[in-house]
Write a protein that holds these residues in place. Structure first.
Motif, PDB file in Angstrom:
ATOM      1  N   THR A 176       9.182  -5.190  -6.499  1.00  0.00           N
ATOM      2  CA  THR A 176       8.135  -4.760  -5.455  1.00  0.00           C
ATOM      3  C   THR A 176       8.486  -5.441  -4.176  1.00  0.00           C
ATOM      4  O   THR A 176       8.289  -4.819  -2.965  1.00  0.00           O
ATOM      5  N   SER A 177       9.121  -6.514  -4.123  1.00  0.00           N
ATOM      6  CA  SER A 177       9.247  -7.411  -2.707  1.00  0.00           C
ATOM      7  C   SER A 177      10.467  -6.613  -2.041  1.00  0.00           C
ATOM      8  O   SER A 177      10.360  -6.692  -0.860  1.00  0.00           O
ATOM      9  N   GLU A 178      11.404  -6.141  -2.874  1.00  0.00           N
ATOM     10  CA  GLU A 178      12.263  -5.490  -1.963  1.00  0.00           C
ATOM     11  C   GLU A 178      11.837  -4.103  -1.482  1.00  0.00           C
ATOM     12  O   GLU A 178      12.178  -3.788  -0.172  1.00  0.00           O
ATOM     13  N   VAL A 179      10.929  -3.463  -2.056  1.00  0.00           N
ATOM     14  CA  VAL A 179      10.335  -1.941  -1.560  1.00  0.00           C
ATOM     15  C   VAL A 179       9.556  -2.494  -0.309  1.00  0.00           C
ATOM     16  O   VAL A 179       9.565  -1.784   0.739  1.00  0.00           O
ATOM     17  N   MET A 180       8.784  -3.859  -0.340  1.00  0.00           N
ATOM     18  CA  MET A 180       7.945  -4.146   0.900  1.00  0.00           C
ATOM     19  C   MET A 180       8.855  -4.559   1.956  1.00  0.00           C
ATOM     20  O   MET A 180       8.425  -4.179   3.187  1.00  0.00           O
ATOM     21  N   GLU A 181       9.985  -5.093   1.859  1.00  0.00           N
ATOM     22  CA  GLU A 181      10.823  -5.234   2.875  1.00  0.00           C
ATOM     23  C   GLU A 181      11.535  -4.135   3.617  1.00  0.00           C
ATOM     24  O   GLU A 181      11.655  -4.105   4.666  1.00  0.00           O
ATOM     25  N   THR A 214       4.545   1.988 -10.714  1.00  0.00           N
ATOM     26  CA  THR A 214       3.757   2.465  -9.174  1.00  0.00           C
ATOM     27  C   THR A 214       2.549   1.818  -9.379  1.00  0.00           C
ATOM     28  O   THR A 214       2.162   1.586  -8.299  1.00  0.00           O
ATOM     29  N   SER A 215       1.777   1.612 -10.351  1.00  0.00           N
ATOM     30  CA  SER A 215       0.297   1.006 -10.170  1.00  0.00           C
ATOM     31  C   SER A 215       0.471  -0.664  -9.838  1.00  0.00           C
ATOM     32  O   SER A 215      -0.185  -1.141  -8.908  1.00  0.00           O
ATOM     33  N   ARG A 216       1.722  -1.258 -10.344  1.00  0.00           N
ATOM     34  CA  ARG A 216       1.836  -2.502  -9.712  1.00  0.00           C
ATOM     35  C   ARG A 216       2.488  -2.557  -8.342  1.00  0.00           C
ATOM     36  O   ARG A 216       1.937  -3.393  -7.546  1.00  0.00           O
ATOM     37  N   LEU A 217       3.076  -1.579  -7.961  1.00  0.00           N
ATOM     38  CA  LEU A 217       3.399  -1.231  -6.622  1.00  0.00           C
ATOM     39  C   LEU A 217       2.236  -1.078  -5.594  1.00  0.00           C
ATOM     40  O   LEU A 217       2.213  -1.759  -4.556  1.00  0.00           O
ATOM     41  N   LEU A 218       1.409  -0.227  -6.139  1.00  0.00           N
ATOM     42  CA  LEU A 218       0.140  -0.168  -5.138  1.00  0.00           C
ATOM     43  C   LEU A 218      -0.651  -1.517  -4.963  1.00  0.00           C
ATOM     44  O   LEU A 218      -1.050  -1.756  -4.103  1.00  0.00           O
ATOM     45  N   SER A 219      -0.537  -2.189  -6.186  1.00  0.00           N
ATOM     46  CA  SER A 219      -1.317  -3.379  -5.982  1.00  0.00           C
ATOM     47  C   SER A 219      -0.742  -4.499  -5.076  1.00  0.00           C
ATOM     48  O   SER A 219      -1.525  -5.055  -4.454  1.00  0.00           O
ATOM     49  N   GLY A 223      -2.785  -5.041   1.603  1.00  0.00           N
ATOM     50  CA  GLY A 223      -2.645  -6.146   2.234  1.00  0.00           C
ATOM     51  C   GLY A 223      -1.591  -6.580   3.093  1.00  0.00           C
ATOM     52  O   GLY A 223      -1.412  -7.563   3.827  1.00  0.00           O
ATOM     53  N   ARG A 224      -0.397  -6.089   2.570  1.00  0.00           N
ATOM     54  CA  ARG A 224       0.796  -6.462   3.250  1.00  0.00           C
ATOM     55  C   ARG A 224       1.410  -5.332   3.891  1.00  0.00           C
ATOM     56  O   ARG A 224       1.968  -5.425   5.068  1.00  0.00           O
ATOM     57  N   VAL A 225       1.438  -4.093   3.566  1.00  0.00           N
ATOM     58  CA  VAL A 225       1.976  -2.811   4.117  1.00  0.00           C
ATOM     59  C   VAL A 225       1.041  -1.742   4.471  1.00  0.00           C
ATOM     60  O   VAL A 225       0.846  -1.143   5.477  1.00  0.00           O
ATOM     61  N   VAL A 226       0.053  -1.501   3.381  1.00  0.00           N
ATOM     62  CA  VAL A 226      -1.222  -0.765   3.538  1.00  0.00           C
ATOM     63  C   VAL A 226      -2.283  -1.346   3.289  1.00  0.00           C
ATOM     64  O   VAL A 226      -2.522  -2.577   2.870  1.00  0.00           O
ATOM     65  N   THR A 227      -3.559  -0.594   3.556  1.00  0.00           N
ATOM     66  CA  THR A 227      -4.780  -1.076   3.287  1.00  0.00           C
ATOM     67  C   THR A 227      -5.506  -0.274   2.345  1.00  0.00           C
ATOM     68  O   THR A 227      -4.995   0.800   1.861  1.00  0.00           O
ATOM     69  N   PRO A 228      -6.594  -0.991   1.819  1.00  0.00           N
ATOM     70  CA  PRO A 228      -7.259   0.005   0.702  1.00  0.00           C
ATOM     71  C   PRO A 228      -7.611   1.372   1.316  1.00  0.00           C
ATOM     72  O   PRO A 228      -7.727   2.086   0.430  1.00  0.00           O
ATOM     73  N   GLU A 229      -7.951   1.487   2.490  1.00  0.00           N
ATOM     74  CA  GLU A 229      -8.343   2.728   3.150  1.00  0.00           C
ATOM     75  C   GLU A 229      -7.287   3.628   3.243  1.00  0.00           C
ATOM     76  O   GLU A 229      -7.344   4.787   2.943  1.00  0.00           O
ATOM     77  N   ASP A 230      -6.103   3.018   3.260  1.00  0.00           N
ATOM     78  CA  ASP A 230      -4.981   4.020   3.245  1.00  0.00           C
ATOM     79  C   ASP A 230      -4.811   4.437   1.724  1.00  0.00           C
ATOM     80  O   ASP A 230      -4.376   5.874   1.519  1.00  0.00           O
ATOM     81  N   ILE A 231      -5.033   3.810   0.718  1.00  0.00           N
ATOM     82  CA  ILE A 231      -4.666   4.035  -0.775  1.00  0.00           C
ATOM     83  C   ILE A 231      -5.978   5.134  -0.943  1.00  0.00           C
ATOM     84  O   ILE A 231      -5.782   6.135  -1.687  1.00  0.00           O
ATOM     85  N   ALA A 232      -7.160   4.891  -0.293  1.00  0.00           N
ATOM     86  CA  ALA A 232      -8.121   5.648  -0.653  1.00  0.00           C
ATOM     87  C   ALA A 232      -7.875   7.234  -0.108  1.00  0.00           C
ATOM     88  O   ALA A 232      -8.170   8.162  -0.805  1.00  0.00           O
TER      89      ALA A 232
END
Length: 461
Positions: A176-181, A214-219, A223-232
């Motif tokens: 997941t760290s590579e995807v965030m970068e 995918t569930s791990r990626l969303l978690s 707070g790093r790339v997206v916010t809870p409201e973005d996922i909602a």
């Protein structure tokens, strides 16, 4: 013939004074006429010869003068433009020397002056305070200048083109760290919510292990790339698009409900996400997804995370569990005889590196069974798995070699194991499942003759 002395003196003083002048002679030599004592007189032959010689000399001088001027004009027309004469005013126009007669003739200002010149070479200018009287002076805008690289915001088509390969590659490495970068290098802007939506849509069409990743990626993205409201926002959009998602994935409502429950448990979604939809949902598919999420959260209310909502996928499962699953798969196949169902179950296990266990279990099950039915069915199954590529040559060889190595222990429980194995191996070789080298490697036990065969009580090899 003797000439009088007075006449000779007059001739020496003005040899061209008398007689008619040739054409043009009056203009140049009119002042050389000599009047004798008795008035104008005729020229003598000597005087005429001397006059003609003088005219020829003048003509030659005039010709040389004109020819030199013509040659100078031709040279100027063929070459560069002529420079101004030294004494002309044009020559002094571009002269950089002082016109006051002072100085040593060096360039003015040491070469630092002139049009388009910023200064002498090597001169470093210091900081200049802004002038308040400058019309462009802005007191509010004064301050430190910050230079930054500006990345334009991605359009909708470009976002899908850039994010989709990232998610598909993430399904392979699971980092997941590579995807965030990679996502931080993109200017998502107001389209951050499209990343979770695209990842979940790809996971719905994938495997159970992809949905777990995918569930791990969303978690991890919260707070790093997206916010809870973005996922909602992303899940709200997918609930509205469920009628279209069902066309490709019939189980989409149940899977989306599991995604919502897992995201709420992982604190990727607000805790009141389900409460927002009470009494406001008209689509039956959306209601099914929300009901599925509510049931899972109610069952797991004492557990902070729903880690097993997608099961344990692939190689993360224990070896004993995989062996039990493959054994159950083969028993169900012997009862139903459906090769396609067995193939589907093997693919769902997602352990291609462990398929040699299926070959081993299939051969042992034939040796421990009875009758010709299991033998023919197992050969058919191995043939289909070999042709579809689910079981590779290496996996097939490893499965049979494991049986060869343990044949001594198997014979303790199944005395006829050697004969059954030889018949099974020969049948597999005829169907093209195994190679000749694997067939020849099959262990064989020699036949013994006993006392009942009438050899005088001696056992012969």
């Amino acid at each position: 013939m003797a000439v009088p002395a007075a006449e000779l003196v007059a001739t020496d003083r003005a040899p061209f004074a008398t007689g008619p002048c040739p054409a043009g002679a009056e203009e140049e030599d009119g002042d050389e006429e000599l009047l004798g004592a008795g008035g104008p007189r005729a020229w003598t032959p000597q005087e005429k010869l001397l006059h003609e010689a003088r005219l020829k000399a003048k003509a030659k001088r005039r010709l040389r003068r004109t020819s030199s001027r013509d040659s100078a004009r031709e040279s100027l027309s063929e070459g560069a433009e002529p420079g101004p004469e030294p004494g002309s005013p044009k020559g002094r126009a571009h002269d950089r020397r002082s016109r006051m007669g002072k100085g040593r003739g060096l360039p003015k200002k040491g070469g630092a002056g002139g049009k388009g010149v910023w200064g002498a070479p090597g001169v470093v200018y210091g900081y200049q305070e802004p002038d308040a009287r400058d019309p462009n002076y802005d007191e509010v805008a004064q301050g430190d200048t910050v230079y930054a690289t500006v990345v334009p915001e991605l359009e909708e088509g470009e976002l899908e083109k850039n994010v989709q390969p990232m998610v598909l590659e993430y399904f392979e490495h699971g980092d997941t760290s590579e995807v965030m970068e990679l996502l931080r290098g993109l200017n998502l802007g107001s389209r951050r919510h499209a990343v979770p939506s695209l990842a979940v849509a790809l996971a719905l069409e994938g495997k159970a292990s992809h949905r777990e990743l995918t569930s791990r990626l969303l978690s991890d993205l919260v707070g790093r790339v997206v916010t809870p409201e973005d996922i909602a926002w992303a899940f709200d959009k997918m609930l509205r698009d469920l009628p279209d998602l069902i066309l490709d994935t019939p189980e989409a409502p149940q899977m989306l409900g599991q995604f919502i429950a897992r995201a709420v448990a992982d604190h990727a979604l607000p805790l009141d996400f389900l409460e927002r939809y009470k009494g406001r949902v008209d689509c039956e598919h959306a209601r099914a997804a929300l009901d599925r999420a509510a049931v899972l959260l109610r069952i797991k209310r004492d557990v902070n995370r729903l880690d097993n909502v997608w099961g344990v996928g692939g190689g993360q499962r224990p070896v004993k569990h995989l062996v039990k699953e493959m054994n159950l798969l083969l028993r169900e196949y012997l009862l139903s005889g459906e090769v396609s169902e067995a193939e589907h179950c093997l693919r769902e296990l997602e352990v291609p590196h462990f398929h040699h266990e299926l070959v081993y279990e299939a051969v042992v099950m034939v040796l421990e069974g009875s009758g010709e039915g299991p033998v023919a069915m197992m050969v058919t199954l191995l043939k289909v798995l070999w042709e579809t590529g689910l079981v590779t040559l290496d996996q097939m060889n490893r499965g049979f070699q494991r049986v060869y190595e343990e044949l001594g222990d198997i014979s303790l429980d199944v005395p006829l194991a050697h004969g059954l194995l030889e018949r099974l191996v020969e049948l597999c070789f005829d169907r093209g499942i195994i190679t000749r080298a694997l067939r020849d490697a099959c262990p064989a036990r020699g036949r013994k003759r006993f006392v009942s065969e009438g050899d005088g009580g001696q056992v012969k090899e």
